[in-house]
Design an enzyme around this catalytic site. Structure first.
Site, short mmCIF file in Angstrom:
data_model
loop_
_atom_site.label_atom_id
_atom_site.label_comp_id
_atom_site.label_asym_id
_atom_site.label_seq_id
_atom_site.Cartn_x
_atom_site.Cartn_y
_atom_site.Cartn_z
CG ASP A 328 -2.00 1.02 1.20
OD1 ASP A 328 -2.05 1.78 0.22
OD2 ASP A 328 -2.80 1.07 2.15
CG ASP A 589 0.65 -1.45 8.35
OD1 ASP A 589 -0.31 -1.53 7.54
OD2 ASP A 589 1.14 -0.37 8.72
CG ASP A 593 -2.60 -5.52 4.83
OD1 ASP A 593 -3.08 -5.45 3.70
OD2 ASP A 593 -2.26 -4.53 5.49
CG ASN A 657 39.97 -34.17 -3.98
OD1 ASN A 657 40.40 -34.09 -5.12
ND2 ASN A 657 40.22 -33.25 -3.06
CG ASN A 682 35.18 -34.78 5.42
OD1 ASN A 682 34.89 -34.28 4.34
ND2 ASN A 682 34.30 -34.96 6.39
CG ASP A 686 34.43 -30.29 6.95
OD1 ASP A 686 34.10 -30.23 5.75
OD2 ASP A 686 34.13 -31.22 7.71
#
Length: 840
Positions: A328, A589, A593, A657, A682, A686
């Protein structure tokens, strides 16, 4: 004590008070605390546990991790203490890292949600105070006004012109009038007019009510137990889930095949089993849930600094993908401070009488606070001593008018104010001068002409009418007829000073602005010009009623302003935009709505909104300003971009890999890496990925809406996974055929190459630009450099010997360096061609 489940609408109020040991003055704080312990928190479903222990246990719930821990225990039992201890330590460290990150993310989100918590007004210790809805207990006295959500099943104690929207519970389209009464025990739910129900909301008027049931014991709670309360998945959530399943399937097939072949080749069963499981850990993006939580929480914290509070983390992706925002104009595009321009009679001349009647109507209105009535009262102070309010018919969104009955001395009137058309429809006469009236039909063209002139000037125009009443009369909607129209009230709300720049900023982000307003088309057109919107195409509520959904689908994209719309039409407009392939945000709001906020991909409200709107929203702005929204969109897109980076990393070097290692294990007489070495690989790769949330994002990733595309991600995985595998096999060839490496040297060389390449490739695939043209985030760069240094040094240390590594010759290091350099160059070239061919 249990919650009363009897037919309380048929029991006298005094008896219910006695049963609940409650009083009209409310509960004491101490009594309320005791009841909260007995009845439990006022929620429909238990809050998801996020305490430290639950989060820690969750890090080790993956089936692969559990099997790996079991196999490690078996290895320990068979006296392979060192290897088993190393594997166990790596698994625990990985779990603790995930726990630390998710814990901080969870705490951050909890703090943000507390900012926009829904509260209810209750009487405690004899005083009115606001408390979180979750703390409401049976026996509480709640005070509800227009826009408030009902926090439990309640029996009315007092009611004044109250109407409640019960559509979500009863399916009743229109608001239901509520009043204090005693009903039969077999009264149907929709006809229980002396009660208000949890989850419904007050549309107009106000009530004071006694809470009888809370949580799952409410009518809504009973229904919700039979329904799925989980919010629908966003594109992002759906894509992540499908991506996880896809990688899981690939991993399972690969691991089973590798294990079977290794056993067939008569390699030790336990070593082969541990190798397969370690491979599965490397292939599976087990950090994906944690990385997503961290990224979204980090994004939510950054958005909060921009005054954008995210209630539902998954909505950040939709927020970033949004290409249409509907709102609005009031308070969003305009200053939001409505001001009175003038009060005019039917001849267009300023009139004190018109303003007096409008002032009385605004002064005595008690339904709900609104900016128009506040503007009237602030415009000019009038002494209303001697006037007494007798009754009120609150404003509602169907009648679009408000009526007040007042008396003074011997005079008795009903004064009505509202939308001009809706006021005129209840008038039969018009006052042309003091005491002189004519039939309204003779002045309709003149009134319409005035209305068009006012509207063309950008004024919002209300009508004012009155009617003489018999002494002592109360009023109802049926009395709104045969009234006398006395004039106009014109109001204005100027556009925000920087609104043209803000709209231009939205366009730069690829977001189209659509205005959905109840104002007439002339006011909307005038406001569009003031906001420098050129060639504005307008569709009215009357037009919408005439066209089919199919026709609306074709027209919705080319329409800029929807004027004279009714609340139920907002939802239809938004659904049409979504069907047309758009990601739609709706900013609202008001009480009316809620359905539009639910219908949109992203429901956006403001902290000062009605409870029902704030509850329906995914995102809450602390300032009602599109400028704030722009900053939030940018942060949302950056969060989405950083989440995708992890997905790209998991599907390029890491996946390549592990896939290469699985393949080469079939052709060499030993395991290419020991299980503990795979897990260490691993763990080290990470670390840089855990800093992704803080990485910088290229401007081109923010300038346009982007959506989750699983097909593009699969193409990325295949393309970059193959590039990774090519250089992996070059490494195998170098170590086995050129350098004639033994088992230990092979594993050491392969470990060094795979960790360093997987870490450095992050800097390549994080951007579409050449890696040296896009500056990475500080923490990502530091983490990458540290991992590279650790990987180079590790084989030369005693710790390296424990992991089964040996020192490498300078020649080997040099050759490995050339392979890594070649891999980075190849990835850069591949990236250029990939993004030219795949639009993502």
């Amino acid at each position: 004590m249990t919650q009363d489940s009897s037919q309380f609408w048929s029991i006298p109020l005094s008896e219910i008070f006695n049963k609940l040991h409650a009083a009209r003055g409310g509960l004491t704080t101490r009594d309320a605390e005791k009841r909260l312990a007995i009845y439990g928190v006022n929620r429909l479903k238990p809050k998801k546990r996020s305490d430290a222990f639950t989060l820690l246990v969750a890090q080790f719930k993956s089936p692969i991790i559990l099997i790996l821990l079991f196999a490690t225990g078996l290895s320990l039992f068979l006296h392979n203490v060192v290897d088993a201890s190393i594997i166990l330590a790596i698994v625990v460290i990985s779990g603790l890292l995930g726990f630390w990150q998710e814990r901080s993310a969870t705490n951050a989100v909890a703090k943000l949600l507390a900012i926009v918590q829904i509260k209810a007004a209750v009487l405690r210790d004899g005083n009115e105070k606001e408390i979180p809805v979750e703390e409401i207990v049976p026996g509480d006295i709640v005070i509800l006004n227009a826009g408030d959500i009902v926090p439990g099943d309640c029996l009315l104690v007092e009611s004044k012109d109250a109407f409640a929207d019960e559509a979500m519970l009863t399916g009743e389209t229109y608001p239901v009038e509520k009043e204090v009464s005693l009903l039969a025990s077999d009264t149907a739910l929709a006809q229980r007019t002396n009660t208000v129900w949890m989850g419904t909301h007050i549309v107009s008027g106000n009530v004071k009510a006694l809470v009888v049931r809370t949580g799952k014991e409410t009518e809504f709670g009973k229904v919700s137990e039979r329904l799925t309360l989980k919010a629908p998945e966003t594109d992002f959530e759906h894509g992540i889930r499908r991506f996880g399943y896809f990688l899981g399937e690939v991993t399972l097939i690969l691991v089973v095949i590798i294990f079977a072949i290794n056993v067939y080749l008569q390699r030790p069963v336990l070593d082969s089993f541990l190798f397969s499981l370690a491979l599965a850990v490397g292939l599976t993006p087990q950090l994906l849930p944690a990385i997503i939580s961290i990224n979204l929480a980090h994004g939510a914290k950054k958005m909060a600094k921009k005054k954008v509070i995210v209630k539902r983390l998954a909505s950040i992706e939709n927020f970033g993908s949004m290409n249409i925002i509907c709102c609005d104009k009031t308070g969003t595009l305009t200053e939001g401070t409505v001001k009175v321009d003038s009060a005019l009679d039917v001849n267009g001349v300023k009139s004190e009488k018109v303003f007096l009647y409008a002032y009385l109507n605004a002064q005595y209105e008690t339904g709900f606070s609104n900016p128009i009535d506040e503007a009237i009262i602030k415009h000019k102070k009038i002494d209303v001593t001697g006037y007494v309010k007798k009754d009120e018919i609150p404003y509602d969104f169907l009648r679009k008018r408000l009526s007040i009955a007042v008396t003074r001395d011997s005079g008795h009137w009903m004064v009505t104010k509202g939308a001009l058309t809706n006021v005129l429809e209840v008038c039969s006469k018009a006052e042309i001068s003091e005491g002189n009236t004519v039939a309204i039909s003779s002045l309709r063209k003149k009134i319409q002409k005035h209305f068009e002139v006012f509207s063309d000037q950008g004024f919002r125009t209300l009508g004012v009418a009155y009617k003489t009443l018999a002494p002592g009369s109360l009023i109802s909607k049926n009395d709104e007829k045969d009234m006398t129209f006395i004039g106009f009230l014109t109001l204005f709300d100027p556009p925000k000073a920087n609104i043209a720049d803000t709209i231009a900023g939205l366009k730069k982000l690829g977001i189209s602005l659509k205005i959905i307003t109840g104002d007439n088309r002339l006011v909307a057109a005038s406001m569009s010009k003031k906001m420098e919107l050129s060639d504005t195409k307008i569709l009215t509520g009357a037009d919408l009623r005439k066209i089919s959904d199919g026709a609306l689908l074709r027209r919705v994209g080319g329409t800029d302003v929807f004027a004279e719309t009714e609340p139920n039409q907002k939802e239809r407009i938004i659904l049409a935009m979504r069907k047309a392939g758009n990601v739609v945000g709706y900013m609202g709001d008001g009480i009316n709505d809620a359905s539009a906020l639910h219908a949109a991909d992203v429901g956006i409200s403001v902290d000062s909104a009605a409870d029902v709107a704030k509850d329906a929203a995914d995102i809450v702005l602390l300032d009602k300003d599109l400028g704030v929204l722009i900053e939030g969109v940018r942060e949302g897109r950056m969060t989405f971009a950083n989440t995708l980076k992890y997905v790209f990393m998991a599907t390029s070097a890491n996946f390549g890999n592990m896939f290469s290692m699985a393949g080469v294990s079939l052709f060499i007489p030993f395991l290419p890496l020991l299980p503990k070495q795979i897990l260490l690989t691993n763990l080290l790769t990470d670390f840089p990925e855990m800093t992704i949330a803080t990485d910088s994002v290229d401007e081109e990733m923010v300038n346009h809406p982007r959506r989750w595309d699983i097909k593009a991600i699969r193409k990325f995985m295949i393309t970059f996974g193959l590039v990774s595998s090519v250089f992996d096999y070059l490494t195998f060839g170098l170590l086995l055929l050129v350098l004639r490496a033994n088992e230990t040297q092979f594993r050491t060389g392969w470990f060094v190459e795979s960790v360093i390449s997987a870490s450095l490739i992050v800097l390549v695939i994080r951007s579409r630009k050449a890696f040296f043209r896009s500056k990475p985030g500080k923490y990502l760069l530091i983490a990458t450099i540290l991992i590279v240094i650790i990987t180079i040094i590790l084989p030369f240390t005693p710790l390296g010997a424990i992991f089964g590594f040996s020192s490498l010759s300078l020649a080997t290091c040099f050759y490995l360096f050339l392979i890594i350099l070649g891999y980075i160059v190849a990835a850069e070239i591949t990236k250029t061609f990939f993004y030219k061919r795949v639009k993502f």
